[in-house]
Design a protein around this motif. Structure first.
Motif, PDB file in Angstrom:
ATOM      1  N   THR A   4      14.031  50.057  51.431  1.00 33.56           N
ATOM      2  CA  THR A   4      14.099  50.058  52.898  1.00 33.56           C
ATOM      3  C   THR A   4      16.025  50.369  53.693  1.00 33.56           C
ATOM      4  OG1 THR A   4      14.115  48.608  53.357  1.00 33.56           O
ATOM      5  CG2 THR A   4      11.848  49.510  53.015  1.00 33.56           C
ATOM      6  N   GLY A   5      15.789  50.709  54.408  1.00 34.55           N
ATOM      7  CA  GLY A   5      16.967  50.623  55.388  1.00 34.55           C
ATOM      8  C   GLY A   5      17.682  49.289  55.215  1.00 34.55           C
ATOM      9  N   ARG A   6      16.745  48.421  55.748  1.00 32.67           N
ATOM     10  CA  ARG A   6      16.363  46.647  55.402  1.00 32.67           C
ATOM     11  C   ARG A   6      17.496  46.861  54.471  1.00 32.67           C
ATOM     12  NH1 ARG A   6      12.080  42.798  57.842  1.00 32.67           N
ATOM     13  NH2 ARG A   6      11.411  44.712  59.510  1.00 32.67           N
ATOM     14  N   ALA A   7      17.405  46.535  52.907  1.00 32.02           N
ATOM     15  CA  ALA A   7      17.626  46.537  52.337  1.00 32.02           C
ATOM     16  C   ALA A   7      19.528  47.148  52.119  1.00 32.02           C
ATOM     17  CB  ALA A   7      17.426  46.915  50.534  1.00 32.02           C
ATOM     18  N   GLY A   8      19.801  48.275  52.893  1.00 27.46           N
ATOM     19  CA  GLY A   8      20.681  49.438  52.770  1.00 27.46           C
ATOM     20  C   GLY A   8      22.252  48.669  53.658  1.00 27.46           C
ATOM     21  N   LEU A   9      21.151  47.345  54.603  1.00 28.41           N
ATOM     22  CA  LEU A   9      21.965  47.214  55.458  1.00 28.41           C
ATOM     23  C   LEU A   9      22.261  45.991  54.921  1.00 28.41           C
ATOM     24  CD1 LEU A   9      22.395  48.013  58.610  1.00 28.41           C
ATOM     25  CD2 LEU A   9      20.644  45.340  59.243  1.00 28.41           C
ATOM     26  N   LEU A  10      21.691  44.326  54.397  1.00 25.23           N
ATOM     27  CA  LEU A  10      21.780  43.747  53.357  1.00 25.23           C
ATOM     28  C   LEU A  10      23.043  43.832  53.035  1.00 25.23           C
ATOM     29  CD1 LEU A  10      21.325  40.821  53.514  1.00 25.23           C
ATOM     30  CD2 LEU A  10      20.586  41.658  51.240  1.00 25.23           C
ATOM     31  N   ALA A  11      23.004  44.934  52.123  1.00 33.60           N
ATOM     32  CA  ALA A  11      24.137  45.486  51.085  1.00 33.60           C
ATOM     33  C   ALA A  11      25.378  45.412  51.804  1.00 33.60           C
ATOM     34  CB  ALA A  11      24.032  46.992  49.781  1.00 33.60           C
ATOM     35  N   ALA A  12      24.927  45.915  52.720  1.00 34.36           N
ATOM     36  CA  ALA A  12      26.441  46.224  54.084  1.00 34.36           C
ATOM     37  C   ALA A  12      26.741  45.748  54.060  1.00 34.36           C
ATOM     38  CB  ALA A  12      26.305  47.158  54.964  1.00 34.36           C
ATOM     39  N   ALA A  13      26.073  44.442  54.926  1.00 32.94           N
ATOM     40  CA  ALA A  13      26.371  42.545  55.030  1.00 32.94           C
ATOM     41  C   ALA A  13      27.662  42.078  54.136  1.00 32.94           C
ATOM     42  CB  ALA A  13      25.828  41.842  55.340  1.00 32.94           C
ATOM     43  N   GLY A  14      26.843  42.691  52.695  1.00 32.60           N
ATOM     44  CA  GLY A  14      27.825  41.880  52.005  1.00 32.60           C
ATOM     45  C   GLY A  14      28.928  42.151  51.028  1.00 32.60           C
ATOM     46  N   VAL A  15      29.742  43.490  51.981  1.00 31.75           N
ATOM     47  CA  VAL A  15      30.621  43.837  51.683  1.00 31.75           C
ATOM     48  C   VAL A  15      31.762  43.054  52.567  1.00 31.75           C
ATOM     49  CG1 VAL A  15      32.463  46.300  52.706  1.00 31.75           C
ATOM     50  CG2 VAL A  15      30.076  46.429  51.691  1.00 31.75           C
ATOM     51  N   VAL A  16      31.361  42.348  53.630  1.00 29.56           N
ATOM     52  CA  VAL A  16      31.682  42.345  54.926  1.00 29.56           C
ATOM     53  C   VAL A  16      31.792  40.489  54.410  1.00 29.56           C
ATOM     54  CG1 VAL A  16      31.538  40.719  57.004  1.00 29.56           C
ATOM     55  CG2 VAL A  16      31.277  43.800  56.970  1.00 29.56           C
ATOM     56  N   PHE A  17      31.058  40.468  53.858  1.00 28.81           N
ATOM     57  CA  PHE A  17      31.186  38.420  52.962  1.00 28.81           C
ATOM     58  C   PHE A  17      32.113  38.561  51.902  1.00 28.81           C
ATOM     59  CE2 PHE A  17      29.443  36.611  49.315  1.00 28.81           C
ATOM     60  CZ  PHE A  17      29.337  34.899  49.999  1.00 28.81           C
ATOM     61  N   VAL A  18      32.277  39.584  50.870  1.00 27.77           N
ATOM     62  CA  VAL A  18      32.900  40.401  49.961  1.00 27.77           C
ATOM     63  C   VAL A  18      34.306  39.962  50.375  1.00 27.77           C
ATOM     64  CG1 VAL A  18      34.045  41.114  48.155  1.00 27.77           C
ATOM     65  CG2 VAL A  18      31.196  41.377  48.256  1.00 27.77           C
ATOM     66  N   ALA A  19      34.625  40.654  51.944  1.00 28.76           N
ATOM     67  CA  ALA A  19      36.034  41.007  51.747  1.00 28.76           C
ATOM     68  C   ALA A  19      36.351  39.037  52.672  1.00 28.76           C
ATOM     69  CB  ALA A  19      36.103  42.100  53.278  1.00 28.76           C
ATOM     70  N   LEU A  20      35.175  38.574  53.776  1.00 28.79           N
ATOM     71  CA  LEU A  20      35.714  37.475  54.333  1.00 28.79           C
ATOM     72  C   LEU A  20      35.521  36.282  54.077  1.00 28.79           C
ATOM     73  CD1 LEU A  20      33.892  38.760  57.649  1.00 28.79           C
ATOM     74  CD2 LEU A  20      37.170  38.689  56.630  1.00 28.79           C
ATOM     75  N   VAL A  21      34.516  35.823  52.793  1.00 34.18           N
ATOM     76  CA  VAL A  21      34.328  35.403  52.739  1.00 34.18           C
ATOM     77  C   VAL A  21      34.581  34.597  50.768  1.00 34.18           C
ATOM     78  CG1 VAL A  21      32.384  33.258  52.271  1.00 34.18           C
ATOM     79  CG2 VAL A  21      32.690  35.032  53.983  1.00 34.18           C
ATOM     80  N   MET A  22      33.524  35.787  49.974  1.00 34.50           N
ATOM     81  CA  MET A  22      34.443  35.599  48.546  1.00 34.50           C
ATOM     82  C   MET A  22      34.882  36.443  48.304  1.00 34.50           C
ATOM     83  SD  MET A  22      30.687  33.662  47.393  1.00 34.50           S
ATOM     84  CE  MET A  22      31.614  33.159  45.331  1.00 34.50           C
ATOM     85  N   PRO A  23      36.524  37.139  48.141  1.00 35.32           N
ATOM     86  CA  PRO A  23      36.887  38.099  47.300  1.00 35.32           C
ATOM     87  C   PRO A  23      37.315  37.756  45.973  1.00 35.32           C
ATOM     88  CG  PRO A  23      38.386  36.501  49.057  1.00 35.32           C
ATOM     89  CD  PRO A  23      37.315  36.669  48.494  1.00 35.32           C
ATOM     90  N   SER A  24      35.980  37.822  45.114  1.00 40.04           N
ATOM     91  CA  SER A  24      35.916  38.378  44.080  1.00 40.04           C
ATOM     92  C   SER A  24      35.331  38.207  43.078  1.00 40.04           C
ATOM     93  CB  SER A  24      35.523  36.068  43.401  1.00 40.04           C
ATOM     94  OG  SER A  24      34.966  35.528  44.070  1.00 40.04           O
ATOM     95  N   TRP A  25      34.579  38.243  41.497  1.00 42.40           N
ATOM     96  CA  TRP A  25      34.400  39.011  41.576  1.00 42.40           C
ATOM     97  C   TRP A  25      32.513  38.379  41.136  1.00 42.40           C
ATOM     98  CZ3 TRP A  25      33.836  43.516  39.647  1.00 42.40           C
ATOM     99  CH2 TRP A  25      34.425  43.963  39.251  1.00 42.40           C
ATOM    100  N   ALA A  26      32.265  36.803  41.583  1.00 44.94           N
ATOM    101  CA  ALA A  26      31.901  35.865  41.963  1.00 44.94           C
ATOM    102  C   ALA A  26      30.471  36.317  43.293  1.00 44.94           C
ATOM    103  CB  ALA A  26      31.931  34.554  42.527  1.00 44.94           C
ATOM    104  N   GLY A  27      32.001  37.101  44.532  1.00 43.26           N
ATOM    105  CA  GLY A  27      31.197  36.741  45.544  1.00 43.26           C
ATOM    106  C   GLY A  27      30.262  38.471  45.363  1.00 43.26           C
ATOM    107  N   VAL A  28      31.198  39.532  44.585  1.00 44.36           N
ATOM    108  CA  VAL A  28      30.203  40.726  44.366  1.00 44.36           C
ATOM    109  C   VAL A  28      28.965  40.088  43.601  1.00 44.36           C
ATOM    110  CG1 VAL A  28      30.242  43.333  42.731  1.00 44.36           C
ATOM    111  CG2 VAL A  28      32.381  41.748  44.604  1.00 44.36           C
ATOM    112  N   GLY A  29      28.874  39.372  43.018  1.00 35.71           N
ATOM    113  CA  GLY A  29      27.546  39.427  41.845  1.00 35.71           C
ATOM    114  C   GLY A  29      26.674  38.682  42.727  1.00 35.71           C
ATOM    115  N   VAL A  30      27.386  37.776  44.394  1.00 38.30           N
ATOM    116  CA  VAL A  30      25.937  36.739  45.290  1.00 38.30           C
ATOM    117  C   VAL A  30      25.654  38.695  45.572  1.00 38.30           C
ATOM    118  CG1 VAL A  30      26.322  35.160  46.720  1.00 38.30           C
ATOM    119  CG2 VAL A  30      27.025  34.893  44.765  1.00 38.30           C
TER     120      VAL A  30
END
Lengths: 430, 380
Positions: A4-30
């Motif tokens: 659903t759109g919520r999953a898309g939103l979560l994945a989009a939030a994940g981009v921000v998370f990777v950019a700001l918090v964990m810019p690494s392979w681990a972040g992408v994995g999380v």
């Protein structure tokens, strides 16, 4: 599996998370892991669309242009089902509703209503019911389809019904229920009655007058209990579009008006739709049954791209008509088809019955013939003139052979056919 | 009342095998193309390029002199141990400080730097710096005692010049701004050459260009010809000369973004049930045959047939309007119509029974006159 759109939103939030918090392979994995795990849990918790039980109720038939209502009863024996439900129909069934929202607690039943406005004549079958069950978290769900058969028949619209009252009034005049009964209104002897000043003196029955001592008049009425066979040509000539509908549909409209009128006039009407094979066949239904049975029989008739075989038509008509009858042939005035196919075989029909040929004229030809402002249009006008001349020649040939021809544009064909029928009746030719 | 509809494994395999096969073929083809092109380099100063700015001629010349030339665009080839071998670094690309340091650590016996950047000079040729002055194309004497340059004689030079430290040999310059600088760093010989154009296919034959190139570059039997690309293995040092243009985490953001796009694609891409197809009836325009015949008339310029149809149509209306018998004689028709409309009988005869029109203009005027005549009949 659906997201659903919520999953898309979560994945989009994940981009921000990777950019700001964990810019690494681990972040992408999380991020990937989080979306996958949440979706998987949601899918496992969602109710199964396959376990829902369906049944239907509602309209089976609807006149073209009107609305049919079909209900879908959904029973949920399993876990609480939430999500979307699409009741799929072919495009020409004209489904008005968007996919239904679904929320059925366990063990309960809901009624979902689908509104249909068919855009074409004929049977419309429901295709399938697709359910998208979304999990409690709203991130993912399951989807499945089931077939819940139902058919809605779109019947011919009978738009010319509006002409019926005026023709019935004229019929009553003929019948003698409103006007004076005098000679010329029919050929069948009805009864004798006293002379009223103003009656036609030619109708006085002198013998009865001598017997009774006062002046007595003979009255006449139109024949009753005659047979009318309506034959609709469903071959290639009827596939041509005139105005906004094929010739076939205009022909059906005219046939329905004639059938309604003839039934009220006390005649027995039968129907045949035929090209190289019989497509619809209604033999002398009970008077109250005429319109429903005609409409039902005609609902699924479509124009076939074959040359109509008039030998079949003639033999079919001869087979089912005993006494002298009126045969109404609804076809196109196409010189090649009529001259080569109809005229050679129409002899037996003409010897025993009255034949009326009704054709739907194309107003476009008149338009073509009238506009002559440039060279292209002049050639168009010449071609249209040639077509009209051919039709006139054909009409003359048919008239000489004894066929009455009615050739009118779509908006006039039904009343014109009804009027011709009344005129024949008045003239006592049935 | 209801039947479940779904696909089992066999149906799923049947539906998917064609797309899978196509995907596999595309991937194989892509790999094949990569393999076929991986050993080749391209672009300016490439030893495989035969364009005017390539260096195929120089590479061929070196191979004739028993120098094995390995062309590469990969940094990995440039940082492996280079003892006893020569490395030529082309003028293109951009590497960061740590990459240059790794090349320095590889201990090549001979380094040839073609138009190096400041970062390359810092790492590989300490003491040498860009002068900021550049020369436009001109022939120059060596002006030094470097054997390679002395043997070559006059050479066409262009491009940036360099300021060299005390211990370096400088050629083709005015003593301060030099095009060729040779210095020794430990047991490593480093050549800095500011004029890449002189060694291209275009100019190699001019002056002593070829001789200088052979003498400078062809010193070892094994030459690695490295053309740097826009690649980097590590982050820039924080005290680098230029700030990074893109954040170092960009590749992770890219992957996260790709995943988000995939999720959104699945969300938007899944239909709520299949598309419903429908069998449609055949419907043709009823006037189609008439319109088709009109086009035929026009294409074959059948003025005679068009005129005949128009005349016959007009005559039909006149017959009806004036009560003329159907089989009446032309002269009788003309006489009646002329009497009713007051027109000239001769012209009427010509209009109604004359010869077919010979031009489009004549057909137009015939049609208009017939139209006027019948309009009069309809609205007297």
């Amino acid at each position: 599996m659906v997201l659903t759109g919520r999953a898309g939103l979560l994945a989009a939030a994940g981009v921000v998370f990777v950019a700001l918090v964990m810019p690494s392979w681990a972040g992408v994995g999380v991020v990937v892991g989080a979306v996958l795990v949440i979706s998987l849990v949601d899918i496992l918790l969602a109710g199964s669309p396959r376990r829902l039980q369906f049944s239907r109720e509602g309209d089976n038939a609807v006149r073209l242009g009107e609305q049919a209502v079909v209900n879908l009863l959904v029973t949920n024996p399993g876990r609480r089902g939430r999500g979307l439900l699409r009741d799929a129909w072919p495009p020409s069934a004209g489904v008005l509703d968007r996919p239904h929202k679904l929320d059925i607690p366990s063990g309960e039943r809901r009624r979902l209503t689908t509104h249909l406005v068919p855009t074409r004549r004929g049977d419309r079958q429901s295709v399938r019911v697709t359910v998208r069950a979304i999990g409690p978290l709203g991130f993912a769900g399951r989807q499945g389809s089931q077939q819940v058969p139902w058919t809605v028949r779109a019947l011919p619209p009978f738009k010319s019904r509006k002409h019926l009252p005026s023709r019935l009034a004229r019929l009553r005049e003929l019948d003698g229920r409103t006007a004076l009964l005098v000679r010329g209104q029919g050929t069948e002897f009805d009864s004798l009655r006293d002379y009223v000043p103003g009656d036609d003196v030619r109708s006085i029955d002198w013998r009865a007058t001598a017997r009774r001592g006062n002046v007595v008049l003979r009255t006449w009425r139109p024949e009753r209990d005659r047979q009318v066979a309506i034959v609709i040509d469903s071959g290639r000539l009827s596939a041509g579009r005139v105005g906004d509908a094929p010739r076939l549909d205009h022909a059906m409209d005219a046939a329905l008006l004639l059938a309604a009128l003839a039934t009220r006039a006390g005649d027995r009407v039968s129907l045949l739709a035929c090209d190289s094979a019989v497509r619809a066949d209604v033999r002398r239904p009970a008077p109250e049954d005429v319109l429903p049975s005609f409409v039902n029989a005609l609902a699924n008739v479509e124009a076939e791209l074959v040359q109509t075989d008039f030998r079949i038509v003639v033999s079919q008509v001869l087979e089912r008509l005993g006494q002298r009858s009126l045969v109404v042939l609804l076809t196109g005035l196409d010189p090649a088809a009529i001259e080569e196919s109809l005229l050679p075989v129409i002899g037996p029909l003409l010897r025993r019955h009255v034949v009326l040929l009704a054709s739907i004229a194309d107003p476009r030809l008149t338009e073509l013939e009238a506009s002559r402002t440039d060279l292209v249009e002049v050639y168009g006008a010449a071609s249209a003139a040639r077509t009209r001349l051919d039709r006139e020649r054909l009409t003359a040939t048919l008239s000489r052979a004894g066929v009455t021809v009615v050739d009118e544009p779509p908006d006039k064909i039904a009343p014109a056919l009804a009027d011709t029928y009344l005129a024949l009746k008045k003239a006592g030719r049935l | 009342m209801s039947t479940s509809v779904g696909r089992d494994a066999v149906e799923t395999w049947r539906a998917l095998r064609t797309p899978l096969l196509v995907t596999a073929l595309v991937v194989l083809a892509a790999i094949g193309v990569l393999i076929a092109t991986s050993a080749r380099t391209s672009g300016p100063f490439s030893p495989d390029s035969t364009k005017s700015d390539g260096a195929r001629a120089l590479a061929a010349l070196l191979e004739n002199h028993n120098v094995a030339v390995h062309s590469t665009e990969s940094l990995d080839d440039a940082v492996k141990s280079g003892d006893g071998k020569a490395l030529l670094v082309g003028p293109s690309g951009a590497l960061d400080d740590s990459d240059w340091q790794e090349i320095a650590n590889a201990r090549w016996s001979h380094l040839i730097l073609i138009r190096p950047s400041t970062r390359a000079l810092t790492a590989l040729a300490p003491g040498v710096s860009l002068s900021g002055d550049s020369v436009t194309s001109r022939s120059r004497e060596p002006g030094c005692d470097l054997p390679a340059a002395v043997k070559a004689g006059t050479v066409t030079v262009s491009g940036p010049t360099y300021i060299a430290p005390e211990n370096a040999v400088t050629c083709y310059g005015d003593g301060v701004h030099n095009t060729v600088v040779q210095l020794h760093v430990g047991d490593q010989t480093v050549d800095v050459i500011g004029t890449p154009l002189s060694f291209t296919n275009d100019q190699l034959a001019d002056d002593g260009n070829a001789a200088l190139a052979l003498n400078l570059i062809g010193t070892h039997q094994d030459l690695t010809w490295y053309l740097p690309q826009w690649e980097s293995t590590g982050a820039d040092s924080p005290d680098g000369n230029s700030p990074p243009l893109i954040p170092p985490a960009v590749r992770y953001i890219g992957w996260a973004l790709a995943f988000a796009v995939l999720v959104v694609a699945i969300w938007r891409g899944r239909r709520l049930g299949p598309v419903v197809a429908e069998r449609l009836p055949v419907i043709v325009h009823a006037a189609e045959t008439t319109e088709g015949r009109a086009r035929l008339y026009r294409r074959s310029r059948a003025r005679d047939r068009a005129a005949a149809a128009l005349r016959e149509s007009a005559l039909g209306q006149l017959h009806k309007a004036h009560g003329i018998p159907r089989r009446a004689d032309p002269s009788a028709v003309v006489a009646t119509v002329a009497a009713r409309t007051g027109r000239d009988p001769a012209m009427l005869y010509e209009l109604l029974y004359g010869l077919p029109p010979l031009s489009d203009a004549a057909l137009m005027s015939l049609s208009q006159q017939l139209d006027v005549l019948t309009q009069e009949v309809r609205h007297p």
